[in-house]
Scaffold this motif. Structure first.
Motif, PDB file in Angstrom:
ATOM      1  N   GLU A  45       0.861  -1.192  -0.193  1.00  0.00           N
ATOM      2  CA  GLU A  45      -0.022  -0.096  -0.043  1.00  0.00           C
ATOM      3  C   GLU A  45       0.940   1.248  -0.030  1.00  0.00           C
ATOM      4  O   GLU A  45       2.071   1.192   0.035  1.00  0.00           O
ATOM      5  N   SER A  46       0.050   2.342  -0.165  1.00  0.00           N
ATOM      6  CA  SER A  46       0.819   3.689  -0.223  1.00  0.00           C
ATOM      7  C   SER A  46       2.134   3.993   1.013  1.00  0.00           C
ATOM      8  O   SER A  46       1.643   3.476   2.448  1.00  0.00           O
ATOM      9  N   GLU A 178       4.168   2.159 -10.742  1.00  0.00           N
ATOM     10  CA  GLU A 178       2.649   2.211 -11.151  1.00  0.00           C
ATOM     11  C   GLU A 178       2.308   2.689 -12.762  1.00  0.00           C
ATOM     12  O   GLU A 178       1.582   3.631 -12.591  1.00  0.00           O
ATOM     13  N   SER A 181      -1.405   2.908 -13.216  1.00  0.00           N
ATOM     14  CA  SER A 181      -2.627   3.574 -12.398  1.00  0.00           C
ATOM     15  C   SER A 181      -3.552   4.918 -12.818  1.00  0.00           C
ATOM     16  O   SER A 181      -4.565   5.072 -12.179  1.00  0.00           O
ATOM     17  N   THR A 210       3.162  -1.771  -8.117  1.00  0.00           N
ATOM     18  CA  THR A 210       1.752  -1.495  -8.121  1.00  0.00           C
ATOM     19  C   THR A 210       0.905  -1.771  -7.007  1.00  0.00           C
ATOM     20  O   THR A 210       1.440  -2.147  -5.639  1.00  0.00           O
ATOM     21  N   HIS A 211      -0.061  -1.079  -6.583  1.00  0.00           N
ATOM     22  CA  HIS A 211      -1.085  -1.265  -5.234  1.00  0.00           C
ATOM     23  C   HIS A 211      -1.685  -2.567  -5.537  1.00  0.00           C
ATOM     24  O   HIS A 211      -2.414  -3.026  -4.353  1.00  0.00           O
ATOM     25  N   ASP A 212      -1.976  -3.003  -6.745  1.00  0.00           N
ATOM     26  CA  ASP A 212      -2.854  -3.808  -7.184  1.00  0.00           C
ATOM     27  C   ASP A 212      -2.510  -5.300  -7.279  1.00  0.00           C
ATOM     28  O   ASP A 212      -1.561  -5.533  -8.150  1.00  0.00           O
TER      29      ASP A 212
END
Ligand SMILES: Nc1ncnc2c1ncn2[C@@H]1O[C@H](COP(=O)(O)OP(=O)(O)OP(=O)(O)O)[C@@H](O)[C@H]1O
Ligand SMILES: [Mg+2]
Length: 317
Positions: A45-46, A178, A181, A210-212
């Motif tokens: 995560e961030s 990212e 995004s 990536t976050h995902d």
């Protein structure tokens, strides 16, 4: 073609001073390798330290500790001109393709600059190399694209220009931070497919940030899950999604549509991890539903639990 390691990162530490003699440590003893033609997806995560790792790899920042072996050379502490030369091996593509392109320059000018600066192949004209790059990233007809300015292209096309510019120096690996995004959902898959083609056809290694987890799995041969600057879990992509063992990975998975094999894990808090240098225990302890006393006092080591699958947890599921 051999598929040896392109890059080996060992015990990487990055810290930043925050005043009064204190430091934050957003990257805390992180180790991994990337092979030729391999995509390693870095998920978290961030604020987990993903971009800081990426910037250290391409040496936009200097790590405090650890080594970054590219071939048999440690680039962790190279300086000045050596860093400029290292750009031939290591390139970075950023989230915002508009911000990374100059609005007053044509696409042709964007590509001519790195080709001239790092020119290795003088038998092919700069013009021809520009055409080849644009074709490689799918920006055809090339004669039209060459003359355009960034604002005349869509977000996806701009990201393709940024990728072409990274390719212009024939890099060994690319850090893609990212890269999809900020793009429309409809064109994201096209950019991921392009990265996959480059991996396969040019043997380029990628660190895909990536976050995902869904895109991490789609493109990554392996996934590394980061939290509070530490690697929580890493495995081959299919294995990690199917058999997540770290509570944080399971939490991330419950937030990913279509992945509920392990059942949701309740989140106990959503506080940010403590990144202060000298903190003790597992960075995820504050949020972990399985936390016990040992988690708050001892940092769990990253341990291989099955072939290629490692986890840093006192209570792996
Ligand atoms: N130059 C700096 N000085 C001080 N702290 C920094 C600096 N750069 C990053 N940090 C801190 O390091 C931590 C990790 O930042 P980083 O940008 O690597 O996270 P990230 O995982 O890429 O997050 P995001 O998903 O939001 O991009 C954050 O807490 C950030 O505030
Ligand atoms: Mg980031």
């Amino acid at each position: 073609m051999s598929k040896g390691p392109l890059l080996e990162v060992k015990d990487l530490v990055v810290h930043f001073p925050i005043g009064k003699g204190q430091f934050v440590r957003p990257v805390d003893h992180v180790s991994f390798s990337i092979n030729e033609g391999e995509v390693l997806s870095l998920v978290g995560e961030s604020g987990s330290g993903k971009s800081t790792i990426g910037k250290a790899l391409v040496r936009m920042i200097e790590p405090a500790e650890g080594s970054i072996l590219v071939g048999d050379r440690d680039v962790a502490h190279i300086r000045g001109r050596e860093i400029m030369a290292y750009r031939r091996d290591a390139q970075m593509v950023f989230q915002d393709p508009f911000g990374s392109l100059n609005p007053t320059r044509t696409i042709e000018q964007h590509l001519a600059f790195p080709i001239r600066k790092h020119r290795t192949n003088r038998s092919v004209s700069v013009d021809k190399q520009i055409d080849e790059l644009l074709e490689k990233v799918g920006l055809t007809p090339v004669s039209e694209t060459r003359r355009k300015f960034p604002h005349e292209l869509s977000g996806g096309q701009r990201q393709r220009v940024a990728i072409a510019r990274a390719l212009a120096v024939n890099p060994k690996f690319i850090v893609a931070d990212e890269p999809i995004s900020m793009l429309d959902v409809s064109i994201r898959a096209g950019i991921l497919r392009l990265m996959n083609d480059l991996r396969r056809d040019l043997n380029i290694g990628f660190l895909y940030i990536t976050h995902d987890l869904a895109s991490a799995r789609y493109i990554g041969n392996r996934i590394m899950v980061l939290y509070g600057g530490k690697v929580m879990e890493t495995a081959e992509s299919g294995e990690l999604i199917k058999y997540p063992t770290h509570p944080y990975t399971r939490l991330l998975l419950t937030a990913t549509p279509g992945n509920r094999q392990r059942g949701p894990l309740p989140e106990t808090s959503n506080s940010a991890p403590n990144l202060l240098e000298g903190r003790v225990g597992c960075p995820f302890a504050n949020r972990c539903p399985l936390v016990s006393d040992v988690c708050r006092t001892q940092d769990p080591p990253l341990v291989e639990t099955s072939a290629g699958h490692s986890v840093a947890c006192h209570h792996p599921a």
